[in-house]
Design an enzyme around this catalytic site. Structure first.
Site, PDB file in Angstrom:
ATOM      1  N   LYS A 306      -1.026  42.560  -2.352  1.00 41.58           N
ATOM      2  CA  LYS A 306      -1.761  42.799  -3.598  1.00 41.58           C
ATOM      3  C   LYS A 306      -2.834  41.730  -3.894  1.00 41.58           C
ATOM      4  O   LYS A 306      -3.816  42.019  -4.551  1.00 41.58           O
ATOM      5  CB  LYS A 306      -0.779  42.859  -4.779  1.00 41.58           C
ATOM      6  CG  LYS A 306      -0.007  44.159  -4.878  1.00 41.58           C
ATOM      7  CD  LYS A 306       0.849  44.156  -6.126  1.00 41.58           C
ATOM      8  CE  LYS A 306       1.512  45.498  -6.337  1.00 41.58           C
ATOM      9  NZ  LYS A 306       2.185  45.595  -7.629  1.00 41.58           N
ATOM     10  N   ASP A 342      -1.077  48.796 -12.850  1.00 40.39           N
ATOM     11  CA  ASP A 342       0.225  48.387 -13.391  1.00 40.39           C
ATOM     12  C   ASP A 342       0.153  48.123 -14.902  1.00 40.39           C
ATOM     13  O   ASP A 342       1.137  48.325 -15.614  1.00 40.39           O
ATOM     14  CB  ASP A 342       0.735  47.126 -12.676  1.00 40.39           C
ATOM     15  CG  ASP A 342       1.338  47.458 -11.319  1.00 40.39           C
ATOM     16  OD1 ASP A 342       1.737  48.624 -11.119  1.00 40.39           O
ATOM     17  OD2 ASP A 342       1.397  46.562 -10.458  1.00 40.39           O
TER      18      ASP A 342
END
Ligand code: NAP
Length: 515
Positions: A306, A342
């Site tokens: 990520k 997210d």
């Protein structure tokens, strides 16, 4: 025989009756059924061959006969002479049942000079390498294509996903010449198994069920048919996927493939086990440098990539930049754009329930998801405190978002919203444990656990017992995936279908630790 795009199910039972039963079962989802005769001990093999003399099995399906020696991935210690004798010794009734026969390269070459016991137009010439995917596959194919066999099969161990490129190049090389089967074994080779048919390979293998694989990394026939719909894929199909390591247990393929199917879109979402993100971006993703001509539209990015993906992006949206992590990549023309869904994912379920502005929010944990929650809560002007086992990590995270910090043990129930951003209580990690003592939940307004396996964690159970409202991680999982789907397709995601898909238990040995 005319060749097409086939799903082949290998039968790996070790006794005659279950073997016959598995053939009937396999006939439901297979085009070709491979009888792995080497899995049967001598007595059981004799019984099976006797049974095959008398009755036709796998009605309407092609039967592929294979009798593989140990050194080429089989189960039997067999010399070349014993293998030659086996094929020569088959009765005419059994030979009549053989639609395809697998001759390993040495066997095919040994028969090439003389008459073959099976007509060559039914023979696959095969070669396996269980150590690596060597650089000379084209030369290997050319040598095998010089035997009189009708089809060439090469299966090699993929050490990294980059090895798939060699196998795809092999499929291209074989087009217009002899039909080719080219597969990468192991999880890193999965892409070749899922895209083989779309790129012109003759067949791909699917195990009858988990545990019945004849080689590493083999998906099940149900996954090939229902999850990835490999027969429907073409070179024009839009490709989406997830990169991570490991990715085998990700629920994202279930959700996104269900969404693509529900909307009738010509697209597929694949898992890519990637170790070296730099190489993957260069060889598979960036339009100017990639070596695979495919219509890649976007990727989910998960642990451990990520942050590493950031340096490869041409544009990073503001939220992802502030969080310092990207979980969604979109290929826009020649450019790669990065997003983080997210935050939306974590906050949307809360926004639907209550006013976060001004609320006292207790964030438990100081890792990646805690960052996303801190960002979302501070954006909404909430009063945030980060509680972590490492007070220094709590302090650093809190400082970035104008929040307060405390040790996890210091939590006494002073919150309108408590959000668990640790893995404590997760299946496969510490199921049954709670990050917070039950008596500290009495005064909390809403207890939110980002964990979604199990759906009700020990923390949520305790909160429910204390009469507190609860929220599990499933809504976040869906909301962040729905946002990814929107970024890739421009369409609003069918969240109900995506939610239902998560509860199919067939996928890669679920349930397991979530990611
Ligand atoms: P992460 O980056 O590894 O962070 C985990 C945090 O939990 C760290 O602060 C870590 O502390 C702390 N922690 C781990 N074990 C602990 C223990 N035994 N006691 C106290 N603290 C502990 O992980 P993440 O990506 O934030 O994920 C956290 C959880 O959220 C996972 O269960 C994940 O599955 C879930 N999640 C759910 C969704 C969803 O869509 N629902 C999305 C993302 C994450 P240290 O830093 O000291 O190790």
């Amino acid at each position: 025989m005319s060749f097409s795009s086939w799903i082949c199910v290998p039968i790996t039972e070790t006794a005659c009756e279950p073997f016959l039963g598995a053939i009937t079962e396999a006939a439901r989802g297979a085009d070709v059924i491979e009888l792995r005769l080497d899995f049967l001990p001598a007595r059981e093999l004799g019984r099976l061959l006797e049974a095959l003399r008398e009755r036709r099995v796998g009605e309407g399906k092609r039967l592929l006969f294979t009798f593989r020696p140990v050194e080429q991935g089989g189960r039997r210690e067999l010399t070349l002479g014993e293998r030659q004798a086996f094929w020569r010794g088959l009765s005419a009734e059994v030979v009549a049942q053989i639609d395809l026969a697998d001759f390993e390269m040495d066997l095919a070459e040994s028969f090439a000079a003389e008459e073959s016991p099976i007509p060559w137009e039914r023979v696959i010439c095969s070669w396996h390498n269980f150590d690596e995917t060597p650089g000379d596959l084209i030369e290997r194919y050319d040598r095998m294509a010089r035997t009189p066999a009708a089809v060439v099969k090469i299966a090699t161990q993929a050490r990294s996903i980059g090895d798939c490129l060699r196998l795809f190049a092999l499929i291209d090389h074989g087009r217009g010449a002899k039909p080719v089967i080219a597969l990468g074994m192991g999880m890193a080779g999965l892409t070749t198994r899922l895209l083989a048919l779309s790129r012109g390979a003759l067949l791909t293998f699917g195990a009858l069920r988990r545990g019945a694989e004849s080689a590493g990394g083999q998906p099940t026939v149900a996954e090939l048919n229902d999850l990835y719909r490999v027969r429907e894929l073409t070179r024009e199909t839009e490709i989406l996927g997830i990169i991570g390591n490991p990715v085998g247990h990700s629920r994202s393929p279930l959700m996104h493939n269900a969404a693509l199917r529900a909307l009738g879109r010509d697209g597929v979402y694949l898992p890519f086990e990637v170790e070296q993100v730099d190489d993957f971006v260069r060889d598979f993703v960036r339009p100017a440098t990639r070596q695979l001509d495919w219509r890649l539209r976007g990727l989910s990015v998960t642990i451990p990539h990520k942050r590493a993906i950031l340096s490869h992006l041409d544009r990073i949206d503001e939220t992802a930049r502030r969080i310092g992590a990207v979980n969604t990549l979109v290929v826009e023309g020649e450019e790669l754009h990065g997003y983080n869904t997210d935050v939306t994912g974590a906050m949307q379920p809360l926004d639907r329930r209550m006013e976060v502005r001004g609320a006292r929010v207790a964030v438990i944990g100081a890792g990646g998801s805690a960052r996303a929650v801190c960002f979302g809560a501070s954006e909404r002007k909430a009063d945030v405190t980060v509680y972590a086992r490492d007070p220094e990590k709590a302090r650093l995270l809190a400082a970035e978002f104008g929040a307060k910090a405390a040790s996890i043990d210091a939590f006494q129930g002073e919150a309108d919203i408590l959000i668990n951003c640790t893995p404590i209580g997760m299946h496969g990690h510490s199921e049954g444990q709670s990050p917070i003592r039950a008596d500290a939940l009495q005064g909390v307004g809403l207890v939110y656990d980002l964990i979604y396996t199990p759906e009700e964690t020990a923390l949520l159970r305790a909160a429910r017992a204390a009469g507190r409202p609860t929220l599990g991680g499933l809504e976040m999982l869906l909301a962040q995936a729905g946002e990814q789907f929107r970024l890739w397709t421009g369409l609003s995601a069918p969240l109900d279908v995506m939610g239902a898909s998560i509860f199919q238990r067939e996928h890669h040995g679920q349930p397991e630790a979530q990611q």
